[in-house]
Structure formats: structure tokens, C-alpha cells
Motif scaffolding. Structure first.
Motif, PDB file in Angstrom:
ATOM      1  N   SER A  93      48.143  41.770  26.070  1.00  0.00           N
ATOM      2  CA  SER A  93      47.554  41.272  27.310  1.00  0.00           C
ATOM      3  C   SER A  93      46.075  40.980  27.088  1.00  0.00           C
ATOM      4  O   SER A  93      45.364  41.746  26.434  1.00  0.00           O
TER       5      SER A  93
ATOM      6  N   SER B  43      45.852  39.733  31.686  1.00  0.00           N
ATOM      7  CA  SER B  43      46.934  38.753  31.839  1.00  0.00           C
ATOM      8  C   SER B  43      48.248  39.495  32.067  1.00  0.00           C
ATOM      9  O   SER B  43      48.534  40.509  31.433  1.00  0.00           O
TER      10      SER B  43
ATOM     11  N   GLU C  47      47.551  39.916  37.131  1.00  0.00           N
ATOM     12  CA  GLU C  47      46.538  39.193  37.891  1.00  0.00           C
ATOM     13  C   GLU C  47      46.418  39.641  39.338  1.00  0.00           C
ATOM     14  O   GLU C  47      45.416  39.351  40.002  1.00  0.00           O
ATOM     15  N   ASP C  48      47.407  40.374  39.846  1.00  0.00           N
ATOM     16  CA  ASP C  48      47.302  40.887  41.220  1.00  0.00           C
ATOM     17  C   ASP C  48      46.481  42.178  41.277  1.00  0.00           C
ATOM     18  O   ASP C  48      46.263  42.734  42.362  1.00  0.00           O
TER      19      ASP C  48
ATOM     20  N   LEU D 285      40.799  39.415  31.352  1.00  0.00           N
ATOM     21  CA  LEU D 285      40.463  38.250  32.175  1.00  0.00           C
ATOM     22  C   LEU D 285      39.189  38.519  32.958  1.00  0.00           C
ATOM     23  O   LEU D 285      39.005  39.600  33.523  1.00  0.00           O
TER      24      LEU D 285
ATOM     25  N   THR E 271      36.996  36.582  35.854  1.00  0.00           N
ATOM     26  CA  THR E 271      37.082  35.457  36.787  1.00  0.00           C
ATOM     27  C   THR E 271      35.920  35.473  37.766  1.00  0.00           C
ATOM     28  O   THR E 271      35.576  36.520  38.323  1.00  0.00           O
TER      29      THR E 271
ATOM     30  N   CYS F 236      43.662  46.967  28.882  1.00  0.00           N
ATOM     31  CA  CYS F 236      44.872  46.143  28.974  1.00  0.00           C
ATOM     32  C   CYS F 236      45.898  46.598  27.932  1.00  0.00           C
ATOM     33  O   CYS F 236      45.527  47.021  26.829  1.00  0.00           O
TER      34      CYS F 236
ATOM     35  N   SER G 234      40.396  41.659  35.118  1.00  0.00           N
ATOM     36  CA  SER G 234      41.824  41.939  35.173  1.00  0.00           C
ATOM     37  C   SER G 234      42.418  41.772  33.772  1.00  0.00           C
ATOM     38  O   SER G 234      41.697  41.642  32.784  1.00  0.00           O
TER      39      SER G 234
ATOM     40  N   GLN H 213      42.829  43.482  40.486  1.00  0.00           N
ATOM     41  CA  GLN H 213      41.483  43.000  40.207  1.00  0.00           C
ATOM     42  C   GLN H 213      40.466  44.107  40.482  1.00  0.00           C
ATOM     43  O   GLN H 213      40.574  44.827  41.466  1.00  0.00           O
TER      44      GLN H 213
ATOM     45  N   ARG I 118      37.442  30.963  34.788  1.00  0.00           N
ATOM     46  CA  ARG I 118      38.369  31.995  34.322  1.00  0.00           C
ATOM     47  C   ARG I 118      38.272  32.069  32.804  1.00  0.00           C
ATOM     48  O   ARG I 118      38.602  31.110  32.099  1.00  0.00           O
TER      49      ARG I 118
END
Length: 509
Positions: A400, A382, A385-386, A403, A405, A396, A380, A388, A448
Motif C-alpha cells: 500500500s 492506497s 482512502e476512506d 497518500l 492529498t 501502511c 492515508s 484520512q 494527490r
């Protein structure tokens, strides 16, 4: 950058040669040509449409290690060594695939006769040895393992979604893939140049491996792997451990869990934080006596993951080494700007302590060919985050971070610190947050990683300066192959503190 300089020891049970010798091109290692891409691409103002079957991009072999169950403890070292040899065989076969395009263009049966057929024979010999080693140690080897000897070639845009079943067990499928339709002078001229290699000379990533984060639907990723294991009805506390971002430059291409005693068992480079004595030859005693990068000195656990690289032309310290450039892992190693390691609880009740030296692998380094059953990393940006994704690298916006995870299995069988396939002693929670029958909840590790990465540009079906996760060569740097590894080496007092904190519902560190 440096690397782990621990003296290598020759394993007693199995001596592994670390991959084939690099095929030197200029001052670098093997050039891994990308003889694939999307079926519809625009190159230099003209569109070429090619059948998916016309591009044999990689070697697809059944994963024998995932099928092995009953391996007595005294045979596991030998079996793991044999499995590592099989991985090297696939690497060597992929090297031959990538460097014989001219021969393939002139002979529709070249891949089958010169690569896949001999590979099947070599794999069959190792499977026979594995069966013998298991039976000699008092186990009962699966008589059907021979069915996993055969491999096939397939294009890069055809992900194996169902593991190794059906057509995945055959040796054929090569006729229309080697008929010259995709292996001619149009990018396959045998001079080391290819229009689909993004100018990097390596097998992946390609433009289709990336997605603009704005194009990802919110809350669309399947979260079956317990992305929110802690809930209001259970143990709601957290415990964070700060182990840095590999400031000590500890790198190697070993895998202590999956290939103990095997030099270059991973065929790709790992970042390590926490325990500072990580290589294929580290014993539990070595781990217990090692230094740690964790602020809490009671945490000597080892946390490791494949590095990310920016394919910007940088000659990294391992540019000519096995596990690095000699196996297609090129470019600048990107350290995380931040690495958050956190343990959380269970939705359904209290957690119990992990046993010391518990080993957990999550994700699958071979997901591109194995299928996505064990894929687990979430990518994802930053601020997004919703949104994925598992099978794409995110593009990005400026400012940003990328990410990465991973949330580990959090159900333990209550007995074993490892298992023959390194998975069966652990399980994910079920849909209601409970553990399967016979398993008990332990603190769930959540990792993360945040990276500052310049956003690659995608134009005319090409990606410029891409980033990619290190991978087994035949996995083509696909994002779905990302994975993460953990060995618990917390002292007893600290582990009890972690459990008490989580079960009390507190946030600790």
C-alpha cells in the motif's frame, strides 16, 4: 540529486542571512536532539513517566504574518523580508534550545533569560520596523502587533489547538520545565546522545506521530475544507494536468510566495513540478518565460510542496546545507511515485477563470505552534482512502502506498492575486458548497501524491527508519505542518479551456 542552480541575487530591500551557521558534528550538520517524547514511554525495558511540562522541546512564537492585514503594495517586499528575518530568529533560538541542555539542567531560568528574553527583544525591533514600513507606505499598522513579540517554550506533545491566544503570548512557563526533572543525565547529559531521538539525532518525528491505518476510523476526518468541492448540482467537470514528479531534480529551500527575495525563506526543501524557474528571486516575467515540466506546454504554473524524507542515514545532497541537514531536515528525499494534479468545479454553479499569477498557499507550515485552523493536508494509504488523518503519518500495510492529498481554497475575492498574509484573497467553500459573500468560485486545485515508502517499525515507544515532511526546525517534523503552494501561470487559452471543460461537466486533460 541536483538542485536549482539559478544564480542567487541579493534582495534590495532586505538582506537575509540564511539561518545561523551549522553547528558541525562529525561530517554532518547540526545535530537536532529530541528532548521530548510522549509523557509515558518504555525505553530498554523500563518505564519512565515524566510530566509534560518537564520537557521544553521547542520555541512557540505568535505568527505575526498571519495578523497583518493593511499592507500597501509598495511595502509588501520589505514586510515579507522582515517576517522572513523573524523566522530565522526562531530557527536560531531553537538551535540554541537544542544545544544548551546541560546549561538548562543547571539553571531553571536559562531558557527564559538566555533564549526567550533576547528573542522577544529582537522580535519587538522587527515588529517596530514593520509598523514603520506600513505607515510610511500609506497604510495603517496595527498598534497591537507588539503583543506578539513574546514567545514561550513548550513540550512536543502539547499541540497548540487554539492558535496564539491566552498563554501563548507570554514569556514564562519555564520554571517547572527547566528544573532538572527532565533535563538531567537521563538522556539529557550534554554529550549529544539522547534516548528519545530514534537514533537519528534530529527533532522528530517520534513514535506518537504515526498511526496504523487500520486504527483510523473510516470517514472520521473533518472535511470542512472542501474535499469534494464538485457536486451534482454545480459544475461537475474535471481537468487534469500531468507535470511529472520532479524528474528534473528541482529543489530549493525558498518560498517565492511567502518570502520573495529571501534566500532560504522556507528553512526546508521543496519539490517543484511545472514551472522550472522557481526560486525566491523569480519575477512574474521569469515565470511566464520559463520552461515547464507539464505535458501541456500552456501550463507554466508552479506547483510545490515540502519534500518527504526517509530518515535512513542517507546523506542527501543538502546534508550540510541550510534548509537541509543544517536545519534538521535529514535523510533520503522521496519523490512521489505519482503526482496527480486536477482541477474540479463548484457544488453551486459555474466557475470563473483564475487570474494569471494568482498565488495560493494551503495548509500551514507552522500548524504545530499556530494551531490547526489552517491545517489541510490529508494522509492515508492506497486501499484505505476512506481513512484520512491530518495530525499523524500513516503506517501502511505491505503493498500500500502512502497518500498525501491537498485540496486548495476555491473561492477568490475577484480582485487580488495575493494578499498581505497570503491568505485573505482566498477562502474555502462554506458548508453548502457556496463561496462566502464577496468571493467567486474558481477551479479548485486538488493534489494527490502517492509514495512507495517502506513502513517504519514502532517498538517500545521508538520508531525506526521513519519518514517525515520537511519543516521549519521548531515545528519538529509534525505531519500537521504539511502544506502546498500554487502559482497560476496558465496561458489564457488554456485557462479558458479548463473553465469550459469544468462547467460543461466533462473530464479533460
Amino acid at each position: 540529486m541536483g538542485r536549482n542552480t539559478r544564480k542567487r541575487r541579493t534582495p534590495l530591500a532586505t538582506k537575509i542571512v540564511a539561518g545561523a551557521a551549522a553547528l558541525a558534528v562529525g561530517g554532518g550538520g547540526l545535530v537536532w536532539a529530541n528532548f521530548y517524547a510522549s509523557a509515558h514511554e518504555d525505553h530498554g525495558g523500563h518505564n519512565r513517566t515524566r510530566s509534560a511540562g518537564a520537557q521544553v522541546a521547542t520555541i512557540d512564537c505568535p505568527d505575526v504574518g498571519q495578523k497583518i492585514r493593511d499592507v500597501p503594495d509598495r511595502a509588501r517586499g520589505e514586510v515579507d523580508g522582515e517576517l522572513a528575518t523573524m523566522d530565522s530568529q526562531i530557527t536560531n533560538a531553537y538551535q540554541r534550545l537544542a544545544t544548551t541542555r546541560r546549561a538548562q539542567a543547571g539553571d531553571s531560568q536559562f531558557v527564559q533569560n538566555s533564549i526567550l528574553g533576547p528573542l522577544k527583544d529582537r522580535r519587538k525591533a522587527i515588529i517596530d520596523r514593520i509598523q514603520l514600513e506600513i505607515n510610511r507606505a500609506g497604510g495603517k499598522a496595527d498598534d497591537n502587533l507588539d503583543e506578539l513579540a513574546g514567545c514561550q517554550g513548550r513540550p512536543a506533545d502539547q499541540q497548540n489547538g487554539g492558535g496564539q491566544n491566552g498563554g501563548g503570548q507570554n514569556d514564562g512557563g519555564q520554571d517547572d520545565g527547566q528544573n532538572g526533572d527532565g533535563q538531567n543525565g537521563d538522556g539529557q547529559n550534554g554529550d549529544g546522545q539522547n534516548q528519545d531521538d530514534n537514533g537519528n539525532g534530529v527533532a522528530g518525528p517520534v513514535a506518537d506521530d504515526f498511526v496504523d491505518i487500520n486504527d483510523v476510523q473510516p470517514n472520521s476526518r473533518n472535511s470542512r475544507n472542501g474535499l469534494a468541492a464538485n457536486g451534482d448540482g454545480g459544475s461537475t467537470g474535471t481537468f487534469a494536468t500531468d507535470c511529472g514528479v520532479n524528474e528534473n531534480n528541482l529543489f530549493n529551500s525558498d518560498n517565492l510566495i511567502a518570502a520573495p527575495g529571501v534566500d532560504n525563506g522556507a528553512h526546508h526543501t521543496h519539490d517543484y513540478v511545472g514551472n522550472q524557474d522557481n526560486d525566491a528571486f523569480s519575477s512574474d516575467e521569469d515565470l511566464a518565460n520559463a520552461d515547464t515540466s507539464c505535458q501541456n506546454q500552456g501550463d507554466k504554473s508552479t506547483y510545490y510542496w515540502p519534500v518527504l524524507r526517509l530518515q535512513d542515514g542517507t546523506q542527501e545532497f543538502d546534508a550540510n546545507d541550510q534548509g537541509g541537514g543544517a536545519e534538521g531536515n535529514i535523510g533520503k528525499i522521496l519523490k512521489p511515485a505519482q503526482a496527480e494534479l486536477k482541477f474540479v468545479g463548484s457544488q453551486q454553479g459555474d466557475v470563473v477563470a483564475m487570474p494569471k499569477f494568482l498565488r495560493i498557499i494551503t495548509g500551514d507550515a507552522k500548524s504545530f505552534t499556530n494551531g490547526d485552523a489552517n491545517a489541510n493536508t490529508s494522509w492515508s494509504c492506497s486501499g484505505f482512502e476512506d481513512r484520512q488523518v491530518t495530525d499523524k503519518y500513516p503506517l501502511c500495510p505491505e503493498g500500500s502506498q502512502v497518500l498525501r492529498t491537498t485540496n486548495f481554497q476555491s473561492c477568490w475575492d475577484g480582485q487580488n492575486i495575493d494578499s498581505a498574509n497570503h491568505r485573505d484573497h482566498m477562502a474555502f467553500v462554506q458548508e453548502d458548497g457556496s463561496c462566502p459573500e464577496g468571493f467567486q468560485a474558481i477551479p479548485q486545485l486538488q493534489v494527490r501524491l502517492a509514495y512507495d515508502i517502506p513502513t517504519p517499525t514502532v517498538e517500545n515507544g521508538q520508531v525506526q527508519n521513519p519518514y517525515a515532511v520537511d519543516s521549519f526546525p521548531e515545528q519538529l517534523h509534525k505531519p500537521i505542518t504539511d502544506h502546498n503552494d500554487f502559482i497560476n501561470v496558465m496561458d489564457e487559452d488554456l485557462m479558458n479551456e479548463v473553465v469550459d471543460c469544468i462547467n460543461r461537466g466533462e473530464d479533460c486533460q
